[in-house]
Design an enzyme around this catalytic site. Structure first.
Site, PDB file in Angstrom:
ATOM      1  N   MET A  55     111.248 -66.750  19.771  1.00 29.72           N
ATOM      2  CA  MET A  55     111.827 -65.837  18.778  1.00 29.72           C
ATOM      3  C   MET A  55     113.262 -66.248  18.466  1.00 29.72           C
ATOM      4  O   MET A  55     114.024 -65.474  17.890  1.00 29.72           O
ATOM      5  CB  MET A  55     111.772 -64.397  19.281  1.00 29.72           C
ATOM      6  CG  MET A  55     110.337 -63.918  19.500  1.00 29.72           C
ATOM      7  SD  MET A  55     110.144 -62.142  19.379  1.00 29.72           S
ATOM      8  CE  MET A  55     111.210 -61.600  20.693  1.00 29.72           C
ATOM      9  N   HIS A  59     114.596 -71.548  26.992  1.00 29.50           N
ATOM     10  CA  HIS A  59     113.782 -72.134  25.921  1.00 29.50           C
ATOM     11  C   HIS A  59     113.889 -73.664  25.959  1.00 29.50           C
ATOM     12  O   HIS A  59     112.902 -74.377  25.755  1.00 29.50           O
ATOM     13  CB  HIS A  59     114.273 -71.677  24.548  1.00 29.50           C
ATOM     14  CG  HIS A  59     114.252 -70.207  24.310  1.00 29.50           C
ATOM     15  ND1 HIS A  59     115.395 -69.449  24.264  1.00 29.50           N
ATOM     16  CD2 HIS A  59     113.234 -69.343  24.091  1.00 29.50           C
ATOM     17  CE1 HIS A  59     115.084 -68.185  24.003  1.00 29.50           C
ATOM     18  NE2 HIS A  59     113.770 -68.080  23.910  1.00 29.50           N
ATOM     19  N   GLY A  91     107.050 -69.566  29.178  1.00 26.35           N
ATOM     20  CA  GLY A  91     107.893 -69.458  30.368  1.00 26.35           C
ATOM     21  C   GLY A  91     107.347 -68.446  31.368  1.00 26.35           C
ATOM     22  O   GLY A  91     106.834 -67.394  30.984  1.00 26.35           O
ATOM     23  N   GLN A 117     103.060 -61.993  30.025  1.00 24.02           N
ATOM     24  CA  GLN A 117     102.716 -62.644  28.754  1.00 24.02           C
ATOM     25  C   GLN A 117     101.979 -63.960  29.009  1.00 24.02           C
ATOM     26  O   GLN A 117     100.970 -64.266  28.352  1.00 24.02           O
ATOM     27  CB  GLN A 117     103.997 -62.895  27.956  1.00 24.02           C
ATOM     28  CG  GLN A 117     103.813 -63.784  26.753  1.00 24.02           C
ATOM     29  CD  GLN A 117     105.097 -63.903  25.949  1.00 24.02           C
ATOM     30  OE1 GLN A 117     105.444 -63.006  25.201  1.00 24.02           O
ATOM     31  NE2 GLN A 117     105.815 -64.997  26.099  1.00 24.02           N
ATOM     32  N   VAL A 152     114.328 -70.269  34.183  1.00 28.59           N
ATOM     33  CA  VAL A 152     115.673 -70.856  34.222  1.00 28.59           C
ATOM     34  C   VAL A 152     116.679 -69.715  34.352  1.00 28.59           C
ATOM     35  O   VAL A 152     116.586 -68.709  33.636  1.00 28.59           O
ATOM     36  CB  VAL A 152     115.957 -71.689  32.952  1.00 28.59           C
ATOM     37  CG1 VAL A 152     117.370 -72.237  32.975  1.00 28.59           C
ATOM     38  CG2 VAL A 152     114.942 -72.813  32.825  1.00 28.59           C
ATOM     39  N   ARG A 211     118.190 -61.463  25.234  1.00 25.26           N
ATOM     40  CA  ARG A 211     118.716 -60.088  25.262  1.00 25.26           C
ATOM     41  C   ARG A 211     119.959 -59.967  26.152  1.00 25.26           C
ATOM     42  O   ARG A 211     120.634 -58.951  26.087  1.00 25.26           O
ATOM     43  CB  ARG A 211     117.630 -59.110  25.715  1.00 25.26           C
ATOM     44  CG  ARG A 211     116.537 -58.928  24.669  1.00 25.26           C
ATOM     45  CD  ARG A 211     115.605 -57.762  24.977  1.00 25.26           C
ATOM     46  NE  ARG A 211     114.765 -57.444  23.842  1.00 25.26           N
ATOM     47  CZ  ARG A 211     113.520 -57.878  23.658  1.00 25.26           C
ATOM     48  NH1 ARG A 211     112.959 -58.659  24.562  1.00 25.26           N
ATOM     49  NH2 ARG A 211     112.830 -57.541  22.585  1.00 25.26           N
TER      50      ARG A 211
HETATM   51  P1  AMP Z   1     111.233 -65.523  23.513  1.00 24.27           P
HETATM   52  O1  AMP Z   1     112.067 -66.244  22.523  1.00 24.27           O
HETATM   53  O2  AMP Z   1     111.985 -64.524  24.332  1.00 24.27           O
HETATM   54  O3  AMP Z   1     109.964 -64.962  22.909  1.00 24.27           O
HETATM   55  O4  AMP Z   1     110.760 -66.616  24.563  1.00 24.27           O
HETATM   56  C1  AMP Z   1     110.065 -67.761  24.147  1.00 24.27           C
HETATM   57  C2  AMP Z   1     109.534 -68.465  25.338  1.00 24.27           C
HETATM   58  O5  AMP Z   1     110.608 -68.870  26.182  1.00 24.27           O
HETATM   59  C3  AMP Z   1     108.606 -67.571  26.181  1.00 24.27           C
HETATM   60  O6  AMP Z   1     107.485 -68.334  26.597  1.00 24.27           O
HETATM   61  C4  AMP Z   1     109.486 -67.199  27.332  1.00 24.27           C
HETATM   62  O7  AMP Z   1     108.780 -66.907  28.522  1.00 24.27           O
HETATM   63  C5  AMP Z   1     110.320 -68.449  27.514  1.00 24.27           C
HETATM   64  N1  AMP Z   1     111.561 -68.124  28.216  1.00 24.27           N
HETATM   65  C6  AMP Z   1     112.460 -67.157  27.897  1.00 24.27           C
HETATM   66  N2  AMP Z   1     113.445 -67.097  28.829  1.00 24.27           N
HETATM   67  C7  AMP Z   1     113.155 -68.041  29.750  1.00 24.27           C
HETATM   68  C8  AMP Z   1     113.775 -68.456  30.983  1.00 24.27           C
HETATM   69  N3  AMP Z   1     114.887 -67.896  31.424  1.00 24.27           N
HETATM   70  N4  AMP Z   1     113.182 -69.445  31.660  1.00 24.27           N
HETATM   71  C9  AMP Z   1     112.046 -70.029  31.236  1.00 24.27           C
HETATM   72  N5  AMP Z   1     111.412 -69.678  30.089  1.00 24.27           N
HETATM   73  C10 AMP Z   1     111.948 -68.690  29.360  1.00 24.27           C
END
Ligand code: AMP
Length: 287
Positions: free
Chosen positions: A30, A37, A147, A153, A176, A187
């Site tokens: 997103m 990411h 992630g 999810q 991470v 967030r």
């Molecule tokens: P989002 O943009 O929040 O929808 O996240 C996109 C992808 O990045 C999802 O698969 C998340 O699980 C992954 N993600 C977000 N934060 C982290 C993190 N700290 N470590 C690893 N993957 C992450």
């Protein structure tokens, strides 16, 4: 690296690469990208010939009182970051591209979405599975990267792919964290300096759980009590603390072998999640 906004453009680009037998990787996001990411993009660049990063703040996964409007949107810096990491193309569609008409068809994974975040955020996972199914159909990747940060999810998406025979592999990448242990999240940008300190309670609760398990504690109720105390000391508002079977997401009473420890906590108005995987058969790594 290109940025495209339409389904036609991304399909054309991927098709061209597929005709050259390229292995196509998709990293759905997103946006408001951070190193979490980035680790997904790096894994995709390592394993694939052509890497698509999708950036789409998906309205259907937000509840009416959630943060869809104020969710950070930083396409220019996201694009620079993806380029630096070696991604080939960004697919950044508008909501009208993804939902040109009223959506009458939804992908709904049952049971696994009825607990934990699914209970606190009704309709959230239906939005996630539906948009991921659409992205998989649009991009047709060989591999898609998610992630472990969003553990439920990841489990739900893997199940959707299996149940619907979708022809791709799902890779789950480790969480991470910031240097002090806070799991990276788009967030985290919402947090004030004081809240940023409070937010560390999720990580501290998980490390407390990990050390109690290492010391021999197996009773879930006692582990949850210990985590509750850590979070309350930091004035975090607990949404849930659960220790579940990592495949079924059923609550456990005792840790026997594998377990997934999940926490969701509100720090002010910001809802944060984090988790820890336990496997008594393998030595615990520091989280
Ligand atoms: P989002 O943009 O929040 O929808 O996240 C996109 C992808 O990045 C999802 O698969 C998340 O699980 C992954 N993600 C977000 N934060 C982290 C993190 N700290 N470590 C690893 N993957 C992450």
């Amino acid at each position: 690296m290109r940025i495209v906004h339409t389904i036609n453009e991304i399909r054309q680009s991927v098709l061209g690469k597929k005709q050259q037998n390229a292995r196509v990787g998709l990293v759905p996001t997103m946006g408001a990208l951070h190193a979490g990411h980035g680790s997904l993009v790096e894994a995709a660049v390592e394993e694939c010939d052509f890497v698509v990063v999708s950036i789409f703040v998906n309205p259907t996964q937000f509840g009416p009182s959630e943060d869809f409007e104020k969710y950070p949107r930083t396409l220019d810096t996201d694009a620079a970051y993806c380029e630096q990491l070696g991604a080939d193309i960004i697919f950044a569609p508008s909501a009208d591209q993804m939902y040109p008409a009223e959506q009458l068809t939804w992908v709904d994974t049952e049971k696994l979405t009825e607990v934990l975040c699914g209970q606190s955020r009704p309709g959230h996972f239906r939005g996630v599975t539906t948009v991921c199914a659409k992205l998989f159909n649009i991009v047709q990747p060989d591999l898609a990267y998610f992630g472990q940060k969003d553990a439920q999810q990841a489990i739900v998406i893997q199940r959707m792919v299996k149940d619907l025979n979708m022809p791709l592999e799902i890779h789950i990448c480790p969480i991470v964290r910031e240097d002090d242990g806070l799991a990276m999240s788009s967030r985290n940008k919402y947090l004030s300096a004081d809240q940023r300190k409070q937010a560390l309670c999720l990580y501290k609760a998980l490390t407390e759980c990990q050390s109690q398990v290492a010391a021999g504690q197996r009773q879930v109720a006692l582990l949850i009590d210990a985590m509750k105390q850590v979070i309350q000391q930091h004035q975090g508002q607990i949404d849930y603390i659960s220790i579940v079977d990592p495949q079924t997401l059923d609550s456990l009473e005792q840790i026997k072998q594998k377990a997934l420890v999940l926490v969701a906590v509100n720090i002010g108005k910001t809802r944060l999640i984090d988790n820890l995987s336990i496997d008594l058969n393998t030595p615990a790594n520091p989280i």
